[in-house]
Design a protein around this motif. Structure first.
Motif, PDB file in Angstrom:
ATOM      1  N   TYR A 297      60.501  27.811  18.626  1.00 52.98           N
ATOM      2  CA  TYR A 297      60.734  29.014  18.910  1.00 52.98           C
ATOM      3  C   TYR A 297      61.103  29.802  17.902  1.00 52.98           C
ATOM      4  O   TYR A 297      62.431  30.008  17.419  1.00 52.98           O
ATOM      5  CB  TYR A 297      62.041  29.055  20.016  1.00 52.98           C
ATOM      6  N   TYR A 298      60.242  30.731  17.309  1.00 53.88           N
ATOM      7  CA  TYR A 298      60.238  31.496  16.196  1.00 53.88           C
ATOM      8  C   TYR A 298      60.201  33.042  16.399  1.00 53.88           C
ATOM      9  O   TYR A 298      59.170  33.454  16.891  1.00 53.88           O
ATOM     10  CB  TYR A 298      59.282  31.189  15.176  1.00 53.88           C
ATOM     11  N   LEU A 299      61.167  33.844  16.588  1.00 51.56           N
ATOM     12  CA  LEU A 299      61.224  35.212  16.931  1.00 51.56           C
ATOM     13  C   LEU A 299      60.700  35.972  15.764  1.00 51.56           C
ATOM     14  O   LEU A 299      60.901  37.203  15.924  1.00 51.56           O
ATOM     15  CB  LEU A 299      62.826  35.600  17.041  1.00 51.56           C
ATOM     16  N   ASN A 300      60.193  35.603  14.614  1.00 49.17           N
ATOM     17  CA  ASN A 300      59.501  36.416  13.758  1.00 49.17           C
ATOM     18  C   ASN A 300      58.021  36.281  14.057  1.00 49.17           C
ATOM     19  O   ASN A 300      57.296  37.041  13.181  1.00 49.17           O
ATOM     20  CB  ASN A 300      59.880  35.681  12.321  1.00 49.17           C
ATOM     21  N   CYS A 301      57.690  35.393  14.849  1.00 45.27           N
ATOM     22  CA  CYS A 301      56.371  35.359  15.099  1.00 45.27           C
ATOM     23  C   CYS A 301      55.487  36.177  16.202  1.00 45.27           C
ATOM     24  O   CYS A 301      56.319  36.161  17.292  1.00 45.27           O
ATOM     25  CB  CYS A 301      55.868  33.813  15.138  1.00 45.27           C
ATOM     26  N   ALA A 302      54.476  36.552  16.133  1.00 44.19           N
ATOM     27  CA  ALA A 302      53.706  37.243  17.186  1.00 44.19           C
ATOM     28  C   ALA A 302      52.359  36.373  17.376  1.00 44.19           C
ATOM     29  O   ALA A 302      51.751  35.967  16.372  1.00 44.19           O
ATOM     30  CB  ALA A 302      53.510  38.519  16.968  1.00 44.19           C
ATOM     31  N   ALA A 303      51.972  35.829  18.469  1.00 45.71           N
ATOM     32  CA  ALA A 303      50.784  35.482  18.725  1.00 45.71           C
ATOM     33  C   ALA A 303      49.830  36.203  19.550  1.00 45.71           C
ATOM     34  O   ALA A 303      50.193  36.920  20.780  1.00 45.71           O
ATOM     35  CB  ALA A 303      51.045  34.254  19.449  1.00 45.71           C
ATOM     36  N   ILE A 304      48.494  36.384  19.211  1.00 48.73           N
ATOM     37  CA  ILE A 304      47.918  37.318  19.885  1.00 48.73           C
ATOM     38  C   ILE A 304      46.333  36.827  20.005  1.00 48.73           C
ATOM     39  O   ILE A 304      45.679  36.142  19.109  1.00 48.73           O
ATOM     40  CB  ILE A 304      47.657  38.517  19.145  1.00 48.73           C
TER      41      ILE A 304
END
Length: 409
Positions: A297-304
């Motif tokens: 759970y990495y809140l620096n990451c976005a997945a698109i």
């Protein structure tokens, strides 16, 4: 020629030893110099300095020394060779030391000489590398190939020259490099380890919110084009987005080390965007990477995930979407912030939403850095036997697979 050329050319000699490569190199420098001379209204012989005689280990000539001390700007030809050569590292360090403090390092203009370059050493990572004005083909081919193909694609060649010449002229007119009164080569240390003692450097962890890392989970990697016939490949588009936001760009490869690198970007507050190609879900490296990512759970990451436009009304029954839910049951079933699993169906939406997500991540990280907030704990992914059975029925395994690494660009 004067001792104060408009720009100095720093490059690895091994990159231009081959006869044809040498011709491409000379053509590029001469054409760029002619443009800069015209824009600055100076004689072409005063536009640039390039030394083609010095070999590794030789003493630097007085002419090279004077040009390096007094040039008003510099272009640096990035390549795998460049970042393992002591003399290149010395030249780079001298130029870096001449950059005005507190005003950035825009006196150094990096040029992507080859399409594949290594992770930038710490010193090189200080320099703004990307420029959203450059055509995407420049990033996917590298300048040497752009020069070689100028007979069939002259417009591309001229477009790149125009951007680079403008950057040089801006650096010259704003005096981004301060002259040196003296220079002792013997005391100059290379900006990076040489070939004999080079060690991997985790540049992806440096920069915090001043940069964005991108991961291309696709068989074609950097060259993947989500929306044909759009000219933008995912790598070039990412560079453009980062450049438009005024951020540094860095690619993190999809290989066996990806999980660890994502953890490191999280621990060092570096915004990171993962782009997933639905057509590559059967790739072993992609599958393993997504399963490992789902556990955290990495809140620096976005997945698109960009989907084709004609899938929008029938995505619920698309086998790739079913497979994705199996790979990432936690992220898809209960999406954390900054994840776009099934909302992107056009190039414009992809670009707009990616930029917005990066800014949202940076805003959150800024608040965290200012408040001293501790990291959120990582979360293990959920298991869904039903979805696993569904994926198996359409031929997609969800078991643990060996890491194969991503294909070369």
């Amino acid at each position: 020629m004067t001792n104060s050329p408009a720009f100095f050319v720093s490059y690895a000699r091994d990159d231009v030893k081959h006869e044809q490569f040498h011709e491409n190199f000379k053509t590029f420098i001469a054409d760029l110099g002619a443009r800069v001379a015209g824009l600055l209204a100076i004689p072409i012989e005063d536009a640039y300095f390039v030394d083609e005689n010095i070999a590794t280990g030789e003493l630097w000539s007085d002419q090279l020394k004077n040009a390096l001390m007094n040039c008003k700007a510099s272009i640096v030809l990035y390549s795998p060779n460049y970042f393992t050569r002591e003399w290149c590292g010395k030249e780079f360090q001298i130029l870096l030391d001449r950059c005005k403090q507190g005003e950035g390092v825009t006196g150094i203009i990096p040029v992507r000489w080859l399409k594949t370059i290594p992770e930038l050493p710490e010193r090189a990572a200080q320099v703004q590398y990307q420029d959203g004005r450059l055509p995407p083909e420049y990033g996917s081919r590298g300048m040497r190939q752009v020069v070689a193909l100028r007979a069939t694609d002259l417009r591309l060649y001229e477009d790149v020259l125009e951007v680079l010449a403008d950057r040089i002229v801006t650096a010259v007119q704003n005096q981004h490099l301060t002259p040196l009164a003296n220079l002792d080569f013997a005391t100059v240390k290379s900006a990076w380890p040489t070939a004999g003692n080079a060690v991997p450097h985790p540049s992806h962890v440096r920069g915090n919110i001043s940069k964005t890392c991108f991961v291309f989970l696709a068989s074609e990697g950097w060259d993947w084009k989500p929306y044909e016939p759009e000219k933008w490949g995912i790598g070039a588009l990412s560079q453009k987005i980062a450049g438009d936001l005024g951020l540094r760009y860095e690619e993190v490869r999809c290989d066996a080390a990806l999980a660890q690198k994502l953890k490191e970007t999280y621990e060092n507050d570096v915004p990171t965007v993962l782009f997933l190609d639905p057509e590559s879900l059967g790739e072993a490296a992609v599958l393993q990477s997504m399963e490992q990512y789902d556990e955290k759970y990495y809140l620096n990451c976005a997945a698109i995930v960009p989907w084709e436009a004609d899938v929008e009304d029938k995505i619920d029954t698309d086998t790739r979407w079913i497979a994705l839910q199996t790979m990432c049951p936690q992220k898809v079933g209960d999406p954390p912030p900054y994840h776009e699993w099934r909302t992107i169906f056009s190039q414009s939406a992809l670009e707009e939403r990616t930029a917005k997500l990066i800014e949202e991540i940076r805003s959150r990280l800024m608040k965290k850095l200012m408040s001293g907030q501790s990291r959120l704990p990582t979360v293990r992914r959920a298991e869904d036997p039903g979805m696993s059975d569904t994926a198996a029925a359409i031929g997609i395994s969800t078991g643990s697979l060996p890491s194969l690494g991503s294909p070369d660009r």
